[in-house]
Design a protein around this motif. Structure first.
Motif, PDB file in Angstrom:
ATOM      1  N   LYS A  17       0.810  -1.217   0.000  1.00  0.00           N
ATOM      2  CA  LYS A  17       0.000   0.000   0.000  1.00  0.00           C
ATOM      3  C   LYS A  17       0.844   1.267   0.000  1.00  0.00           C
ATOM      4  N   ASN A  18       2.155   1.119  -0.199  1.00  0.00           N
ATOM      5  CA  ASN A  18       3.065   2.265  -0.165  1.00  0.00           C
ATOM      6  C   ASN A  18       3.843   2.329  -1.472  1.00  0.00           C
ATOM      7  N   PRO A  19       3.346   3.082  -2.474  1.00  0.00           N
ATOM      8  CA  PRO A  19       3.982   3.133  -3.792  1.00  0.00           C
ATOM      9  C   PRO A  19       5.446   3.552  -3.752  1.00  0.00           C
ATOM     10  N   LYS A  20       5.784   4.509  -2.888  1.00  0.00           N
ATOM     11  CA  LYS A  20       7.164   4.980  -2.808  1.00  0.00           C
ATOM     12  C   LYS A  20       8.095   3.861  -2.340  1.00  0.00           C
ATOM     13  N   GLU A  21       7.606   3.075  -1.380  1.00  0.00           N
ATOM     14  CA  GLU A  21       8.413   1.969  -0.864  1.00  0.00           C
ATOM     15  C   GLU A  21       8.532   0.865  -1.901  1.00  0.00           C
ATOM     16  N   ILE A  22       7.444   0.603  -2.617  1.00  0.00           N
ATOM     17  CA  ILE A  22       7.469  -0.430  -3.661  1.00  0.00           C
ATOM     18  C   ILE A  22       8.498  -0.080  -4.731  1.00  0.00           C
ATOM     19  N   LEU A  23       8.524   1.170  -5.151  1.00  0.00           N
ATOM     20  CA  LEU A  23       9.473   1.619  -6.175  1.00  0.00           C
ATOM     21  C   LEU A  23      10.907   1.403  -5.716  1.00  0.00           C
ATOM     22  N   PHE A  24      11.183   1.791  -4.468  1.00  0.00           N
ATOM     23  CA  PHE A  24      12.539   1.607  -3.953  1.00  0.00           C
ATOM     24  C   PHE A  24      12.910   0.132  -3.888  1.00  0.00           C
ATOM     25  N   LEU A  25      11.986  -0.713  -3.375  1.00  0.00           N
ATOM     26  CA  LEU A  25      12.303  -2.121  -3.199  1.00  0.00           C
ATOM     27  C   LEU A  25      12.540  -2.829  -4.526  1.00  0.00           C
ATOM     28  N   HIS A  26      11.832  -2.418  -5.565  1.00  0.00           N
ATOM     29  CA  HIS A  26      12.088  -3.004  -6.886  1.00  0.00           C
ATOM     30  C   HIS A  26      13.486  -2.632  -7.372  1.00  0.00           C
ATOM     31  N   LYS A  27      13.895  -1.391  -7.133  1.00  0.00           N
ATOM     32  CA  LYS A  27      15.253  -0.984  -7.492  1.00  0.00           C
ATOM     33  C   LYS A  27      16.277  -1.751  -6.664  1.00  0.00           C
ATOM     34  N   PHE A  28      15.981  -1.864  -5.349  1.00  0.00           N
ATOM     35  CA  PHE A  28      16.918  -2.558  -4.475  1.00  0.00           C
ATOM     36  C   PHE A  28      17.032  -4.031  -4.855  1.00  0.00           C
ATOM     37  N   SER A  29      15.955  -4.627  -5.337  1.00  0.00           N
ATOM     38  CA  SER A  29      15.987  -6.019  -5.775  1.00  0.00           C
ATOM     39  C   SER A  29      17.033  -6.218  -6.869  1.00  0.00           C
ATOM     40  N   LYS A  30      17.118  -5.243  -7.783  1.00  0.00           N
ATOM     41  CA  LYS A  30      18.135  -5.315  -8.847  1.00  0.00           C
ATOM     42  C   LYS A  30      19.538  -5.166  -8.260  1.00  0.00           C
ATOM     43  N   TYR A  31      19.682  -4.245  -7.305  1.00  0.00           N
ATOM     44  CA  TYR A  31      20.975  -4.068  -6.646  1.00  0.00           C
ATOM     45  C   TYR A  31      21.396  -5.352  -5.938  1.00  0.00           C
ATOM     46  N   ALA A  32      20.438  -5.999  -5.273  1.00  0.00           N
ATOM     47  CA  ALA A  32      20.740  -7.206  -4.505  1.00  0.00           C
ATOM     48  C   ALA A  32      21.193  -8.342  -5.416  1.00  0.00           C
ATOM     49  N   LYS A  33      20.587  -8.455  -6.590  1.00  0.00           N
ATOM     50  CA  LYS A  33      21.005  -9.491  -7.542  1.00  0.00           C
ATOM     51  C   LYS A  33      22.427  -9.232  -8.027  1.00  0.00           C
ATOM     52  N   LYS A  34      22.734  -7.951  -8.266  1.00  0.00           N
ATOM     53  CA  LYS A  34      24.096  -7.587  -8.662  1.00  0.00           C
ATOM     54  C   LYS A  34      25.078  -7.926  -7.547  1.00  0.00           C
ATOM     55  N   ALA A  35      24.692  -7.638  -6.303  1.00  0.00           N
ATOM     56  CA  ALA A  35      25.551  -7.936  -5.155  1.00  0.00           C
ATOM     57  C   ALA A  35      25.803  -9.437  -5.034  1.00  0.00           C
ATOM     58  N   THR A  36      24.762 -10.237  -5.284  1.00  0.00           N
ATOM     59  CA  THR A  36      24.915 -11.690  -5.246  1.00  0.00           C
ATOM     60  C   THR A  36      25.930 -12.159  -6.271  1.00  0.00           C
ATOM     61  N   GLU A  37      25.883 -11.580  -7.462  1.00  0.00           N
ATOM     62  CA  GLU A  37      26.851 -11.926  -8.513  1.00  0.00           C
ATOM     63  C   GLU A  37      28.270 -11.581  -8.090  1.00  0.00           C
ATOM     64  N   ILE A  38      28.438 -10.430  -7.422  1.00  0.00           N
ATOM     65  CA  ILE A  38      29.768 -10.041  -6.937  1.00  0.00           C
ATOM     66  C   ILE A  38      30.276 -11.049  -5.913  1.00  0.00           C
ATOM     67  N   ARG A  39      29.418 -11.420  -4.963  1.00  0.00           N
ATOM     68  CA  ARG A  39      29.824 -12.385  -3.940  1.00  0.00           C
ATOM     69  C   ARG A  39      30.152 -13.735  -4.556  1.00  0.00           C
TER      70      ARG A  39
END
Length: 367
Positions: A28-50
């Motif tokens: 129910k929080n569009p601003k939070e949803i937008l951030f979390l979708h971006k962070f999801s991409k960052y997290a996948k990149k971080a997993t690749e680095i690890r």
């Protein structure tokens, strides 16, 4: 321990689970949803680095715990930080500067660390460090705060920078919370939660569970109270005894099993909230995740420690890099030895083996 256990896969899957649940909890929080979708991409990149580091035999943890100050405005009964002198009323000395913390955050990003817990003392006393954290949207920074220092400036900061998530420490109802944290603290926490709810800021609660209070913490009445206040994330943190005299407060296997059973129930009943536990069942992760297996701790002076409950260090990030700290003699001995995967009663294995950790450090000094 299962030889086929892959800690990188386990932690990567855990991160994806956390993000998916966080998105569901923020529906129910569009601003939070937008951030979390971006962070999801960052997290996948971080997993690749690890994973790249892992190919070369170097494990990089997903989590870093940063105690950014040794100061606190409260004197909570049974405080582990005060008991081991990592928190006091003395004026801070030799603490890492905001710029030094910024360098640590930068190194962490480059290593693929996705979560950095900001702790203390009371982390909201270090606004300078928290502002540095806003420069790293690739990293999620839960701030474990006593919740009494929230002000308009912090509300604006949290609203603008969604990678900073306040996690308020609360012990249960008013009577239980005030008995440990001080008279009137509970009402301050409720005021802080109401302010964040009204400002559409995602926040969580940290619940320290003991042998005596777990039943009240998992009750529908208490969880409903948190839900109505707008809380979206709940951490159940197992109480670590400050000394042998407080062992009777530590949860047993009975409490751990009770929590595990009720976590399943809570996740079904409150599908727009996120419930996590620490340390949780270490057997599913092949043993304790401290000393860089899944996380490690940097104290306010820069010492790299296995975890906050094991405040021992043989290396300081003022003098070396995070990567070198992860390969300190202490960390390597703990990871390569049997302490972290030792069969024990549960809870904090390093606290149970603190004499052995102290002996390791003493041996390093004598060589």
């Amino acid at each position: 321990m299962n030889d086929k256990f892959n800690i990188q896969e386990y932690l990567a899957e855990g991160v994806e689970y956390i993000i998916k649940d966080a998105i569901k909890a923020s529906i129910k929080n569009p601003k939070e949803i937008l951030f979390l979708h971006k962070f999801s991409k960052y997290a996948k990149k971080a997993t690749e680095i690890r994973q790249e580091y892992d190919k070369n035999g170097q494990n990089i943890p997903v989590f870093l715990i940063s105690s950014i100050t040794s100061s606190c405005n409260l004197h909570c009964t049974g405080c582990y930080s005060r008991a081991n002198n990592s928190c006091s009323d003395d004026d801070p000395s030799n603490q890492l500067s905001a710029e030094e913390w910024e360098e640590i955050f930068s190194q962490a990003k480059n290593l693929g660390i996705s979560f950095i817990v900001l702790a203390g003392g009371e982390p909201l006393l270090r606004e300078d460090v928290i502002k540095k954290a806003t420069n790293f949207p690739e990293i999620l920074f839960p701030i474990f705060t006593n919740g009494t220092m929230l002000n308009d400036d912090y509300l604006k900061l949290f609203n603008k920078n969604r990678n900073i998530i306040p996690i308020i420490s609360i012990e249960g109802d008013e009577k239980i919370t005030d008995s440990r944290r001080g008279e009137g603290v509970y009402s301050q926490l409720v005021d802080s939660m109401n302010l964040m709810r009204k400002n559409n800021i995602i926040f969580g609660a940290s619940l320290t569970f003991t042998k005596g209070n777990l039943t009240s913490l998992i009750s529908k009445e208490f969880i409903d109270t948190l839900y109505d206040l707008g809380c979206k994330v709940v951490f159940f943190i197992e109480y670590v005894p400050v000394n042998e005299e407080t062992y009777e407060k530590a949860p047993s296997d009975n409490e751990r099993e009770l929590l595990l059973d009720n976590l399943e129930r809570l996740r079904k009943e409150y599908d727009d909230m996120l419930f996590l536990s620490f340390p949780g069942d270490e057997k599913t992760s092949g043993g304790c995740l401290a000393a860089g297996r899944g996380f490690f701790h940097i104290n306010s002076h820069g010492g790299a420690e296995p975890c906050p409950a094991s405040p021992y260090s043989d290396i300081n990030v003022k003098d070396t890099s995070l990567l070198e700290a992860l390969n300190s003699k202490l960390f390597k001995n703990l990871r390569d030895g049997n302490i972290l995967i030792d069969e024990h009663e549960g809870g904090c294995v390093l606290f149970d083996h603190k004499k052995e950790v102290e002996n390791l450090l003493e041996n390093f000094k004598n060589k």
